[in-house]
Design a protein around this motif. Structure first.
Motif, short mmCIF file in Angstrom:
data_model
loop_
_atom_site.label_atom_id
_atom_site.label_comp_id
_atom_site.label_asym_id
_atom_site.label_seq_id
_atom_site.Cartn_x
_atom_site.Cartn_y
_atom_site.Cartn_z
N ASP A 94 40.48 35.03 35.93
CA ASP A 94 41.66 34.75 35.10
C ASP A 94 41.32 33.74 34.01
O ASP A 94 41.84 33.79 32.91
CB ASP A 94 42.84 34.27 35.97
CG ASP A 94 42.48 33.09 36.86
OD1 ASP A 94 41.27 32.88 37.14
OD2 ASP A 94 43.40 32.37 37.31
N ARG A 95 40.37 32.85 34.37
CA ARG A 95 39.96 31.84 33.36
C ARG A 95 39.09 32.44 32.26
O ARG A 95 38.79 31.80 31.27
CB ARG A 95 39.18 30.72 34.06
CG ARG A 95 40.09 29.73 34.78
CD ARG A 95 39.27 28.72 35.56
NE ARG A 95 38.78 29.27 36.80
CZ ARG A 95 37.76 28.76 37.49
NH1 ARG A 95 37.11 27.70 37.03
NH2 ARG A 95 37.38 29.30 38.62
N TYR A 96 38.64 33.66 32.48
CA TYR A 96 37.80 34.33 31.48
C TYR A 96 38.50 35.55 30.89
O TYR A 96 37.88 36.52 30.47
CB TYR A 96 36.44 34.68 32.08
CG TYR A 96 35.75 33.45 32.61
CD1 TYR A 96 35.09 32.58 31.74
CD2 TYR A 96 35.84 33.10 33.95
CE1 TYR A 96 34.51 31.41 32.20
CE2 TYR A 96 35.25 31.93 34.43
CZ TYR A 96 34.60 31.09 33.55
OH TYR A 96 34.03 29.92 34.01
N GLY A 97 39.83 35.49 30.89
CA GLY A 97 40.59 36.49 30.14
C GLY A 97 40.93 37.77 30.86
O GLY A 97 41.36 38.74 30.24
N LYS A 98 40.74 37.81 32.18
CA LYS A 98 41.07 39.04 32.92
C LYS A 98 42.37 38.87 33.70
O LYS A 98 42.72 37.76 34.11
CB LYS A 98 39.94 39.38 33.89
CG LYS A 98 38.62 39.76 33.22
CD LYS A 98 38.74 41.07 32.46
CE LYS A 98 37.42 41.46 31.80
NZ LYS A 98 37.63 42.43 30.70
N GLY A 99 43.05 39.98 33.91
CA GLY A 99 44.18 40.01 34.83
C GLY A 99 45.50 39.52 34.25
O GLY A 99 46.48 39.39 34.97
N HIS A 100 45.52 39.20 32.95
CA HIS A 100 46.81 38.81 32.37
C HIS A 100 46.87 39.18 30.89
O HIS A 100 45.89 39.65 30.31
CB HIS A 100 47.07 37.32 32.57
CG HIS A 100 46.21 36.41 31.74
ND1 HIS A 100 46.69 35.77 30.62
CD2 HIS A 100 44.91 36.04 31.85
CE1 HIS A 100 45.72 35.02 30.10
NE2 HIS A 100 44.63 35.18 30.82
N LEU A 101 48.08 38.97 30.29
CA LEU A 101 48.31 39.39 28.91
C LEU A 101 48.70 38.22 28.02
O LEU A 101 49.34 38.40 26.98
CB LEU A 101 49.40 40.48 28.87
CG LEU A 101 49.07 41.78 29.62
CD1 LEU A 101 50.28 42.71 29.66
CD2 LEU A 101 47.88 42.49 28.95
N GLY A 102 48.35 37.01 28.42
CA GLY A 102 48.66 35.85 27.61
C GLY A 102 47.79 35.83 26.36
O GLY A 102 46.76 36.51 26.28
N VAL A 103 48.20 35.06 25.37
CA VAL A 103 47.42 34.95 24.14
C VAL A 103 46.01 34.46 24.47
O VAL A 103 45.84 33.51 25.23
CB VAL A 103 48.12 33.99 23.15
CG1 VAL A 103 47.22 33.65 21.96
CG2 VAL A 103 49.42 34.62 22.66
N GLY A 104 45.02 35.16 23.95
CA GLY A 104 43.63 34.81 24.22
C GLY A 104 43.00 35.63 25.31
O GLY A 104 41.77 35.64 25.47
N ALA A 105 43.83 36.34 26.09
CA ALA A 105 43.27 37.18 27.16
C ALA A 105 42.56 38.39 26.56
O ALA A 105 42.82 38.76 25.40
CB ALA A 105 44.39 37.65 28.10
N ASP A 106 41.66 39.00 27.35
CA ASP A 106 41.04 40.25 26.91
C ASP A 106 42.13 41.30 26.71
O ASP A 106 43.06 41.39 27.53
CB ASP A 106 40.07 40.77 27.98
CG ASP A 106 38.79 39.95 28.01
OD1 ASP A 106 38.63 39.05 27.15
OD2 ASP A 106 37.96 40.18 28.91
N ALA A 107 41.99 42.10 25.67
CA ALA A 107 43.00 43.13 25.41
C ALA A 107 42.73 44.34 26.29
O ALA A 107 42.35 45.41 25.82
CB ALA A 107 43.00 43.50 23.93
N ASP A 108 42.88 44.13 27.60
CA ASP A 108 42.79 45.21 28.58
C ASP A 108 44.21 45.46 29.08
O ASP A 108 44.77 44.61 29.79
CB ASP A 108 41.90 44.80 29.76
CG ASP A 108 40.47 44.46 29.35
OD1 ASP A 108 40.08 44.79 28.21
OD2 ASP A 108 39.75 43.86 30.17
#
Lengths: 558, 429
Positions: A446-460
Motif C-alpha cells: 500500500d505504501r508503494y501505490g498498490k491496493g488503493h485509488l488515492g492520489v499518487g497510487a498506481d493507476a490500476d
C-alpha cells in the motif's frame, strides 16, 4: 494519457471510500486529483475498485511448470488460439504463462505474488514472470528449511541470520521470506517429516525455533512484508492445534504498519478430529484466536469442489496425498534449501472430507470479523484455480448460493462443519478489502501505490458491470469474471471482458540494507557452503539483472 | 585474461566451474572441463557466412538475404516444421516458439528422439526427483541404468554422485555404493561396485521383478529374469531398501529399447514404491546441455514440452502424431527450419529423405550433415561461448551461460527475431 472514470460506485477501503458515487482521474500511470482533456470512461452505476491484489498464487516457476509437464490433460482444457494481441492459451489448473496473465487481468487483478520460490531455482521463476503479461508481480523466497538458516537458528546468531536473509533476498530478487513446513523438507530429504516441536534430524532445531528466528530477522531488516508461513502439519486431521501453536510462537511481537506473521491457506490448517473418519472443522477455534490477536493475518486457501493440481514446497505432504489417491506424483528436493511436490487431486462433493474442506475456507472468511485480517485466495491451484475467485466471492456474498451448494454435497457438512449455521453475507466493501486493500497492506505494498485509488497510487483500476445492490450469484460471477474495464498502470488492458493491450508486468523486489561484521562473517560461512555442498558455484548463483526487465527496487533500512 | 566460473555448453551436466584463458578474443586454454567440453569451447570448424543453394550449390550471401529467403520459404509453406533447440539458449527458444505460433507451424525438439519417452512416462506416473546437490550430499546408493555416463557425461560422477564428499557423505566414494545396470560392460562399470547385466530388451521384466520382490511377491518371480538371477534381484532390492538415500539415473538404454516409455514408467513406479521404505529418487540423464531448457520454456509458453502443433491456432500436443520424425515420415511438412541440431545425422532414413526434398533452412555454428541438404544456411554464434543466456541443467536448475569471447556471427535469438520480423512484414502484419 489521461483517463476520467466517471460516476462509478467506488470502493476504496484504504481511503475509507465505501460505495460512493465519484470520479477517478488518471494521468499516465498514476491516480491524480484532476485531469484536463481525458478520455472519459462512463462508469455510471458500475463498481469501481483498485486492481485486485493476489497475495498467494503459484503462477510461475519450477513447481507450476512441473505441474504443467505432469498434466497435459489439464493443458488441453481451456485452450484458446493466438489472437491479434494475445498468445495462445492452455490449461485450467496449470495454465500457461500467457493464460495466467490474461485471465487475471480479465478478472480485474493487476498484481500477483508468486509465494514459494526455491532460491536455487529463482531464475526460472523470473523467466516465467517475464512471459506472464500485464501483471505486476513479486516472489517470496523459501528460506526456512535452509541449512544456513537452521545453523544460525541453532547457534542463536540472529544478526548473521538477518545478514543471510538480506543477502538471499537481494541475490534472488525476492520480496520477502517464505516458510513452508519448517524443518519438514529437510527431514523429507530422508523421507521423514516433523511437527512444530520435533527436532529436525541432524540440525538440532525445532520448527518453532525456525519460525521465531526468521520472524526476528525479518523484523530486524524492516522488510515491507512479514514472514509468510505455511505451517507444519498441513492437511492432517487435528492440525488446528499445530496452527495455533505456530501463531503463538511470535505472539509478543508487533509492527506499527502491519502484522508480524501472515499465515497462508489456513483452510488447510483448520482441521479437527483424530482421523479422516471424524475429520471436522475447527474454524471456531482459529477464528477465536485471529479475532482477538493483532500479530497475525491469514488467507483462505479456499477449496472448490472439482479437479485441480496440488503443488507445494511441502514435499512430504504431496507424497502423503499421492499415497491416498494413487495418482501420479512428482517430487523435487532442492539441495540445502527446500523441497516440493505435485499431484493431481479431485475434491469431490461425494467425499465427506472434501466437502468439509470446502466449507472450512468459507467459514474462515465469515467467522473472522475483521476483513482486514483475511485475504481471499484459493492457494491457486491447490484449493482451486484462481479462475474460480468470482464463484468464491458469490458464495461469500450470498447465503442462498451457499445453501444451494450444500443441498447437493455430502451430508457430513451438516454435522462436522459450521457453515450451515452461518448467516453472514459479505458486502462489496468486505470483498474490496479481502481482494485489494488488505492484501496490499499485509504485503506492505500500500505504501508503494498498490491496493488503493488515492492520489499518487498506481493507476490500476477494475470496473465491473454490476450494480452494488445485485444479489444474484450468477450475475455477480459473470461481472467479476469479465471486467468491464481493467486499467493497469494507466492503460486500458481489458474492455468488455476482452484483452485490448498487453503491457509487460513489473517485478517488485526488496534490497535490504544490512552491512557490517555479521554480513562479513556470514559471507565466510556462505562461501564454505558453496565450496563444499552446493552443486553450482557461488558466482553463478545470484539472479542477474537480465531476468528483471522491469524491476521496482524497494530499499529498506535497519 | 582468465575467466572463471564458466559454464560448459556441452552436456546436460552443465558444469559451471570451467576456467577459460582468453587472448586477443581467442580461447587459448580451457581448464576443468572434460575432453568433450574442452573440444567444444576451444572451437573447431565453423560455418563462416550465410549461404543459399542455387543450382545445387551453396553460394555465399548476406545475413539479410538469407533471412529474407527463410521468411519467403516459411510464408509460402502450408505446414512448416521447426526443430532442434537443445544446444542454444532459452532466449532463442522463446523466439522459436513465437515464430511457430505465428506460422501455425509444428515445433519439436531433440527430446523427441531422445528422452521423449521419459517425458511420456512422467506424464503417466510423475517423477520423484531432486537437484544434483541433494544427491551429492545424501545419496549412499547410486544406480546408473542404461546410461554410460563415463563417456556421455564424463564429470557427472565426480561432481554430483559417486565421488564428491557431501554434508552427509563425508567419506566420499568410500561411503557410497555404485551399481551399473546395462546390457554390456561399459566404461562406467570400471568405477562401479557392482554390475548387473541385463539381456538386451529385457529391462522391463527386470524392473517388474524388482517391483514384485519389493511388494513381497517374490514367490511369483522366476529363477532368472532378463538374464539376471532371482538371488541377485532380491539382493538388489535389499540394497535399495537399506539405502538411506538412493537414486536411479537412467539413459537411452531404457528409453530406446523394447518397451521404451513403458520401461521408464516401470522404473519410476519402482522408485515411487521404494519411498514407502526409504528415500529414493530418479532422474533422466538428459543429453544436450539445454534440452531440458527447451522442454521448460515450451511447457510454460505452450503448456506442453515438445512436439507442439500450432496449425489449429492453439497448441496441440500428440507425440507420435505431432513429433518431427512422424511428420516427416508422413511427408506432411513442406518446409523445415532446423536450429542448433543435426537431424540428418540422427533421424531415420525415411525422415531424412523427406528433409532432403523440402525447402530446408539450417541455423547452426557448425557444418554438419544437415547442412549438406539445406537450401539456406545461416551461421550463428556459439551460445555459452560467444553469447550469454539461460540453460537448464538435467535436474532443471537454471544457470546463466557466460559469454567469454566476442562473436563474429549473430546469435540464434537475433537471427530468429529477424526472421520473425520478416515473416510479419511479408504477411503484411
Amino acid at each position: 494519457m489521461e483517463l476520467l472514470i466517471k460516476n462509478g460506485v467506488v470502493y476504496d477501503p484504504l481511503n475509507e471510500i465505501c460505495g460512493e458515487k465519484m470520479d477517478i482521474c488518471v494521468k499516465d500511470d498514476k491516480i491524480v486529483s484532476k485531469v484536463k482533456s481525458p478520455k472519459v470512461i462512463d462508469a455510471d452505476g458500475k463498481l469501481v475498485m483498485p486492481g485486485g491484489v493476489d497475495i498467494h498464487a503459484h503462477i510461475a516457476g519450477g513447481k507450476i511448470n512441473a505441474g504443467r509437464l505432469l498434466r497435459p490433460e489439464d493443458g488441453r482444457k481451456g485452450t484458446e488460439p493466438r489472437g491479434k494481441l494475445t498468445r495462445a492459451c492452455t490449461g485450467y489448473s496449470v495454465p500457461n504463462t500467457y493464460a495466467t496473465g490474461y485471465r487475471y487481468a480479465k478478472m480485474g487483478y493487476t498484481f500477483v505474488m508468486e509465494p514459494a520460490t526455491p532460491p536455487l531455482l529463482a531464475r526460472h521463476t523470473h523467466e516465467e514472470l517475464i512471459d506472464t503479461p500485464i501483471l505486476d508481480n513479486a516472489i517470496l523466497a523459501l528460506l526456512d528449511n535452509n541449512w544456513m538458516t537452521m545453523e544460525y537458528v541453532k547457534s542463536g546468531e540472529t544478526k548473521k541470520l538477518a545478514a543471510y536473509v538480506a543477502w538471499m533476498i537481494k541475490a534472488v530478487k525476492a520480496y520477502g521470506v517464505k516458510i513452508v513446513n519448517p524443518g519438514g523438507d529437510e527431514a523429507w530429504g530422508w523421507g521423514k517429516n516433523v511437527n512444530i516441536d520435533d527436532s529436525v534430524p541432524n540440525f538440532d532445531v525445532t520448527p518453532r525455533d525456525i519460525i521465531g528466528s526468521l520472524a526476528e530477522a525479518n523484523e530486524m531488516l524492516n522488510l515491507p512484508h512479514s514472514i509468510h508461513i505455511h505451517c507444519n502439519d498441513l492437511g492432517h486431521p487435528g492440525n488446528y492445534e499445530t496452527t495455533l501453536k505456530s501463531f503463538d510462537v511470535i505472539k509478543g511481537r508487533s509492527n506499527k504498519n502491519r502484522q508480524v506473521m501472515h499465515a497462508t491457506h489456513v483452510q488447510f490448517h483448520s482441521y479437527g478430529g483424530s482421523s479422516w473418519k471424524d475429520f471436522e472443522s475447527k474454524v471456531d477455534e482459529i477464528a477465536k484466536y485471529v479475532n482477538v490477536k493483532k500479530h497475525v493475518t491469514i488467507d483462505m486457501g479456499q477449496v472448490m469442489l472439482g479437479d485441480t493440481t496440488t503443488m507445494t514446497a511441502d514435499g512430504p505432504l504431496e507424497y502423503g496425498l499421492h499415497t491416498i489417491t494413487g495418482r501420479k506424483w512428482t517430487n523435487l528436493d532442492v539441495e540445502l534449501e527446500t523441497g516440493g511436490g505435485i499431484t493431481p487431486f479431485l475434491y469431490s462433493s461425494k467425499v465427506a472430507v472434501n466437502t468439509i474442506q470446502w466449507a472450512i475456507g468459507l467459514e474462515l472468511a465469515l467467522l473472522i470479523k475483521d476483513p482486514w485480517k483475511i485475504v481471499l485466495t484459493t492457494d491457486h491451484p491447490n484449493g482451486a484455480p484462481f479462475i474460480t475467485y468470482p464463484i468464491v466471492i458469490s458464495l461469500l456474498m450470498s447465503r442462498q448460493k451457499r445453501e444451494e451448494v450444500m443441498a447437493n454435497v455430502h451430508k457430513a457438512i451438516n454435522k462436522r462443519a459450521i457453515l450451515p449455521s452461518i448467516e453472514r453475507e459479505l458486502d462489496w466493501n468486505d470483498i474490496a478489502i479481502m481482494t485489494r486493500a488488505a492484501p496490499a497492506r499485509i504485503l506492505g505494498l500500500d505504501r508503494y501505490g498498490k491496493g488503493h485509488l488515492g492520489v499518487g497510487a498506481d493507476a490500476d483500476v477494475a470496473i465491473y458491470d454490476v450494480s452494488p445492490e445485485e444479489k444474484e450469484a450468477k450475475k455477480i460471477q459473470s461481472a467479476l469474471l469479465r471486467a468491464k474495464y481493467t486499467i493497469k498502470g494507466g492503460e486500458i488492458v481489458v474492455k468488455d471482458g476482452e484483452i485490448v493491450a498487453v503491457p509487460e508486468g513489473r517485478t517488485y523486489w526488496v534490497n535490504p540494507e544490512f552491512d557490517g561484521k555479521p554480513t562479513k562473517d556470514m559471507l565466510g560461512d556462505l562461501t564454505g557452503k558453496f565450496e563444499k555442498y552446493y552443486s553450482v558455484n557461488l558466482a553463478n548463483y545470484p539472479v542477474q539483472d537480465a531476468y528483471l526487465p522491469h524491476p521496482i527496487e524497494i530499499k529498506t533500512k535497519v | 585474461m582468465t575467466i572463471t566460473d564458466v559454464l560448459c555448453p556441452f552436456c546436460g551436466a552443465l558444469c559451471d566451474d570451467v576456467v577459460v584463458e582468453v587472448e586477443n578474443n581467442k580461447i587459448v586454454e580451457v581448464k576443468e572441463a572434460c575432453e568433450m567440453g574442452v573440444s567444444k569451447m576451444m572451437g573447431h570448424e565453423r560455418i563462416t557466412t550465410p549461404m543459399i543453394r542455387e543450382s545445387g550449390e551453396l553460394k555465399e550471401t548476406t545475413y539479410e538475404d538469407a533471412v529474407d529467403k527463410t521468411a519467403e520459404i516459411l510464408v509460402n509453406s502450408i505446414r512448416p516444421l521447426i526443430y532442434g533447440w537443445s544446444s542454444t539458449t532459452c532466449e532463442a527458444h522463446k523466439k522459436g516458439i513465437e515464430l511457430a505460433e505465428e506460422m501455425g507451424a509444428v515445433i519439436d525438439n531433440t527430446a523427441s528422439v531422445c528422452h521423449g519417452p521419459s517425458i511420456l512416462a512422467i506424464q503417466n506416473v510423475g517423477l520423484p526427483s531432486c537437484t544434483l546437490g541433494q544427491i551429492k550430499n545424501r545419496a549412499d546408493l547410486i544406480i546408473y541404468w542404461g546410461s554410460n555416463q563415463a563417456e556421455a557425461h564424463p564429470r557427472h560422477m565426480s561432481r554430483y554422485t559417486s565421488f564428491p564428499r557431501g554434508f552427509f557423505s563425508e567419506e566420499g566414494r568410500k561411503g557410497k555404493k555404485v551399481v551399473v545396470v546395462d546390457v554390456r560392460k561399459t566404461t562406467t562399470v570400471e568405477v562401479a561396485d557392482e554390475f548387473i547385466q541385463v539381456a538386451p530388451g529385457e529391462d522391463y521384466p527386470v524392473l517388474s521383478a524388482l517391483r514384485a520382490i519389493l511388494a513381497g511377491e517374490e514367490d511369483i518371480v522366476p529363477s532368472c529374469v532378463g538374464g539376471v538371477s532371482k538371488e541377485r534381484l532380491i539382493e538388489l532390492v535389499e540394497k535399495m531398501k537399506d539405502a538411506r538415500f538412493g537414486v536411479i539415473f537412467f539413459g537411452l538404454g531404457l528409453t530406446h529399447t523394447r518397451g521404451r516409455h513403458n520401461n521408464v514408467v516401470n522404473a519410476i513406479s519402482l522408485v515411487r514404491e521404494l519411498n514407502a521404505h526409504t528415500k529414493f529418487v530418479i532422474m533422466p540423464m538428459r543429453g544436450h546441455y539445454n534440452v531440458t531448457g527447451f522442454n521448460q520454456v515450451c511447457t510454460w509458453e505452450t503448456g506442453f514440452p515438445f512436439a507442439v502443433d500450432f496449425s489449429r491456432g492453439q497448441p496441440w500436443y500428440n507425440p507420435g502424431e505431432t513429433s518431427a520424425v512422424d511428420i516427416l515420415n508422413r511427408k506432411e511438412c513442406d518446409s523445415a527450419l532446423i536450429v542448433a541440431s543435426d537431424p540428418a545425422a540422427h533421424f531415420p532414413r525415411k525422415s531424412v529423405e523427406h528433409l532432403a526434398k523440402i525447402p530446408l533452412i539450417q541455423i547452426d555454428p557448425y557444418p554438419n550433415p544437415t547442412m549438406e541438404l539445406a537450401d539456406v544456411v545461416i551461421p550463428s554464434a556459439i551460445a555459452g561461448v560467444e553469447v550469454e543466456g539461460t540453460a537448464y541443467r538435467m535436474d532443471k536448475v537454471p544457470i546463466r551461460l557466460r559469454k567469454v569471447i566476442e562473436p563474429n556471427h549473430l546469435s540464434d535469438e537475433e537471427i530468429l527475431g529477424r526472421i520473425l520480423d520478416k515473416v510479419r512484414e511479408r504477411r503484411g502484419e
